[in-house]
Design a protein around this motif. Structure first.
Motif, PDB file in Angstrom:
ATOM      1  N   GLU A  83       6.450   3.455  -2.645  1.00 60.88           N
ATOM      2  CA  GLU A  83       5.035   3.328  -2.285  1.00 60.88           C
ATOM      3  C   GLU A  83       4.232   2.710  -3.420  1.00 60.88           C
ATOM      4  O   GLU A  83       4.395   3.078  -4.580  1.00 60.88           O
ATOM      5  CB  GLU A  83       4.448   4.706  -1.946  1.00 60.88           C
ATOM      6  N   LEU A  84       3.368   1.791  -3.039  1.00 65.33           N
ATOM      7  CA  LEU A  84       2.392   1.205  -3.950  1.00 65.33           C
ATOM      8  C   LEU A  84       1.050   1.273  -3.255  1.00 65.33           C
ATOM      9  O   LEU A  84       0.912   0.823  -2.109  1.00 65.33           O
ATOM     10  CB  LEU A  84       2.736  -0.253  -4.277  1.00 65.33           C
ATOM     11  N   SER A  85       0.075   1.857  -3.928  1.00 65.24           N
ATOM     12  CA  SER A  85      -1.272   1.944  -3.368  1.00 65.24           C
ATOM     13  C   SER A  85      -2.250   1.466  -4.429  1.00 65.24           C
ATOM     14  O   SER A  85      -2.141   1.862  -5.595  1.00 65.24           O
ATOM     15  CB  SER A  85      -1.583   3.390  -2.963  1.00 65.24           C
ATOM     16  N   ILE A  86      -3.169   0.596  -4.001  1.00 58.71           N
ATOM     17  CA  ILE A  86      -4.163   0.077  -4.939  1.00 58.71           C
ATOM     18  C   ILE A  86      -5.564   0.191  -4.342  1.00 58.71           C
ATOM     19  O   ILE A  86      -5.740   0.098  -3.132  1.00 58.71           O
ATOM     20  CB  ILE A  86      -3.882  -1.389  -5.347  1.00 58.71           C
ATOM     21  N   ARG A  87      -6.525   0.429  -5.243  1.00 56.56           N
ATOM     22  CA  ARG A  87      -7.924   0.294  -4.856  1.00 56.56           C
ATOM     23  C   ARG A  87      -8.189  -1.193  -4.891  1.00 56.56           C
ATOM     24  O   ARG A  87      -7.895  -1.867  -5.870  1.00 56.56           O
ATOM     25  CB  ARG A  87      -8.841   1.038  -5.829  1.00 56.56           C
ATOM     26  N   TRP A  88      -8.699  -1.730  -3.815  1.00 49.61           N
ATOM     27  CA  TRP A  88      -8.916  -3.170  -3.660  1.00 49.61           C
ATOM     28  C   TRP A  88     -10.417  -3.373  -3.525  1.00 49.61           C
ATOM     29  O   TRP A  88     -10.978  -3.141  -2.449  1.00 49.61           O
ATOM     30  CB  TRP A  88      -8.182  -3.643  -2.410  1.00 49.61           C
ATOM     31  N   GLY A  89     -11.050  -3.762  -4.609  1.00 50.29           N
ATOM     32  CA  GLY A  89     -12.498  -3.883  -4.589  1.00 50.29           C
ATOM     33  C   GLY A  89     -13.144  -2.512  -4.646  1.00 50.29           C
ATOM     34  O   GLY A  89     -12.482  -1.505  -4.908  1.00 50.29           O
ATOM     35  N   PRO A  90     -14.430  -2.450  -4.355  1.00 50.86           N
ATOM     36  CA  PRO A  90     -15.144  -1.184  -4.542  1.00 50.86           C
ATOM     37  C   PRO A  90     -14.858  -0.107  -3.500  1.00 50.86           C
ATOM     38  O   PRO A  90     -15.074   1.067  -3.760  1.00 50.86           O
ATOM     39  CB  PRO A  90     -16.622  -1.595  -4.495  1.00 50.86           C
ATOM     40  N   LYS A  91     -14.351  -0.467  -2.311  1.00 43.79           N
ATOM     41  CA  LYS A  91     -14.221   0.579  -1.292  1.00 43.79           C
ATOM     42  C   LYS A  91     -12.945   0.562  -0.465  1.00 43.79           C
ATOM     43  O   LYS A  91     -12.731   1.442   0.346  1.00 43.79           O
ATOM     44  CB  LYS A  91     -15.423   0.570  -0.367  1.00 43.79           C
ATOM     45  N   TRP A  92     -12.099  -0.432  -0.631  1.00 38.09           N
ATOM     46  CA  TRP A  92     -10.881  -0.478   0.168  1.00 38.09           C
ATOM     47  C   TRP A  92      -9.687   0.050  -0.605  1.00 38.09           C
ATOM     48  O   TRP A  92      -9.624  -0.037  -1.826  1.00 38.09           O
ATOM     49  CB  TRP A  92     -10.566  -1.911   0.603  1.00 38.09           C
ATOM     50  N   THR A  93      -8.718   0.530   0.125  1.00 37.79           N
ATOM     51  CA  THR A  93      -7.426   0.914  -0.425  1.00 37.79           C
ATOM     52  C   THR A  93      -6.362   0.206   0.396  1.00 37.79           C
ATOM     53  O   THR A  93      -6.425   0.196   1.626  1.00 37.79           O
ATOM     54  CB  THR A  93      -7.207   2.441  -0.335  1.00 37.79           C
ATOM     55  N   VAL A  94      -5.404  -0.410  -0.297  1.00 41.98           N
ATOM     56  CA  VAL A  94      -4.261  -1.040   0.368  1.00 41.98           C
ATOM     57  C   VAL A  94      -3.014  -0.307  -0.103  1.00 41.98           C
ATOM     58  O   VAL A  94      -2.783  -0.166  -1.309  1.00 41.98           O
ATOM     59  CB  VAL A  94      -4.179  -2.546   0.060  1.00 41.98           C
ATOM     60  N   THR A  95      -2.233   0.164   0.861  1.00 45.93           N
ATOM     61  CA  THR A  95      -1.016   0.924   0.563  1.00 45.93           C
ATOM     62  C   THR A  95       0.159   0.287   1.278  1.00 45.93           C
ATOM     63  O   THR A  95       0.072  -0.043   2.465  1.00 45.93           O
ATOM     64  CB  THR A  95      -1.172   2.395   1.029  1.00 45.93           C
ATOM     65  N   TRP A  96       1.251   0.103   0.525  1.00 43.91           N
ATOM     66  CA  TRP A  96       2.510  -0.366   1.090  1.00 43.91           C
ATOM     67  C   TRP A  96       3.509   0.769   0.935  1.00 43.91           C
ATOM     68  O   TRP A  96       3.763   1.239  -0.172  1.00 43.91           O
ATOM     69  CB  TRP A  96       3.045  -1.577   0.333  1.00 43.91           C
ATOM     70  N   ARG A  97       4.072   1.232   2.039  1.00 41.42           N
ATOM     71  CA  ARG A  97       5.163   2.212   1.997  1.00 41.42           C
ATOM     72  C   ARG A  97       6.440   1.503   2.411  1.00 41.42           C
ATOM     73  O   ARG A  97       6.459   0.781   3.412  1.00 41.42           O
ATOM     74  CB  ARG A  97       4.897   3.385   2.947  1.00 41.42           C
ATOM     75  N   LEU A  98       7.495   1.711   1.646  1.00 43.51           N
ATOM     76  CA  LEU A  98       8.783   1.080   1.897  1.00 43.51           C
ATOM     77  C   LEU A  98       9.777   2.155   2.319  1.00 43.51           C
ATOM     78  O   LEU A  98       9.953   3.150   1.603  1.00 43.51           O
ATOM     79  CB  LEU A  98       9.297   0.390   0.632  1.00 43.51           C
TER      80      LEU A  98
END
Length: 149
Positions: A83-98
């Motif tokens: 799993e990789l999760s990042i805060r993307w900009g001020p309000k989004w979160t993008v998460t990749w689960r493998l």
């Protein structure tokens, strides 16, 4: 790719995609700056370390009212090959689960944080959802196919 749950979740984009590559290869494409740039087309200085702050240099998206430029990001979760999760900009979160599946990997992507009551954000969610499902994942597949092993 499975049915689009985004249609029923106005706060997020959900993607479920099988990739015929092992999780270690997919992890590399998510966490090595030069590989991430190849498929996401955003120069960056990502490191898979919780708390690492980095920038993605995004292209303009006029239809979404986005002028382009640096997007401030931070690694929130970095569990190698899982799993990789990042805060993307001020309000989004993008998460990749493998998730390993046979000789490949099932990739679950969630891009969340869209305001369901803001028309502009809903337009952005639809545009980004289409991008994640179409050209972005195809570009990721091309990068993975070109990687040895």
């Amino acid at each position: 790719m499975t049915e689009d749950p985004t249609a029923v979740d106005p706060t997020a984009v959900h993607v479920d995609q099988f990739l015929p590559h092992p999780a270690r290869k997919v992890w590399r494409a998510l966490t090595e700056p030069e590989l991430l740039e190849r498929w996401l087309t955003m120069p960056n200085d990502i490191k898979p370390v919780v708390g690492h702050r980095f920038e993605l240099l995004a292209q303009p998206v006029p239809a979404a009212g986005f002028a382009g430029g640096p997007v401030q990001c931070e690694v929130l979760v970095a569990d190698p090959e899982r799993e990789l999760s990042i805060r993307w900009g001020p309000k989004w979160t993008v998460t990749w689960r493998l998730v390993p599946e046979g000789t490949g990997t099932r990739l679950f992507l969630t891009h969340e944080g869209f305001d369901p009551h803001d028309e502009f954000e809903q337009v952005s969610r639809r545009i980004m959802g289409g991008g994640w499902r179409s050209h972005v994942l195809r570009a990721l597949e091309r990068v993975l196919s070109a990687l040895p092993g």
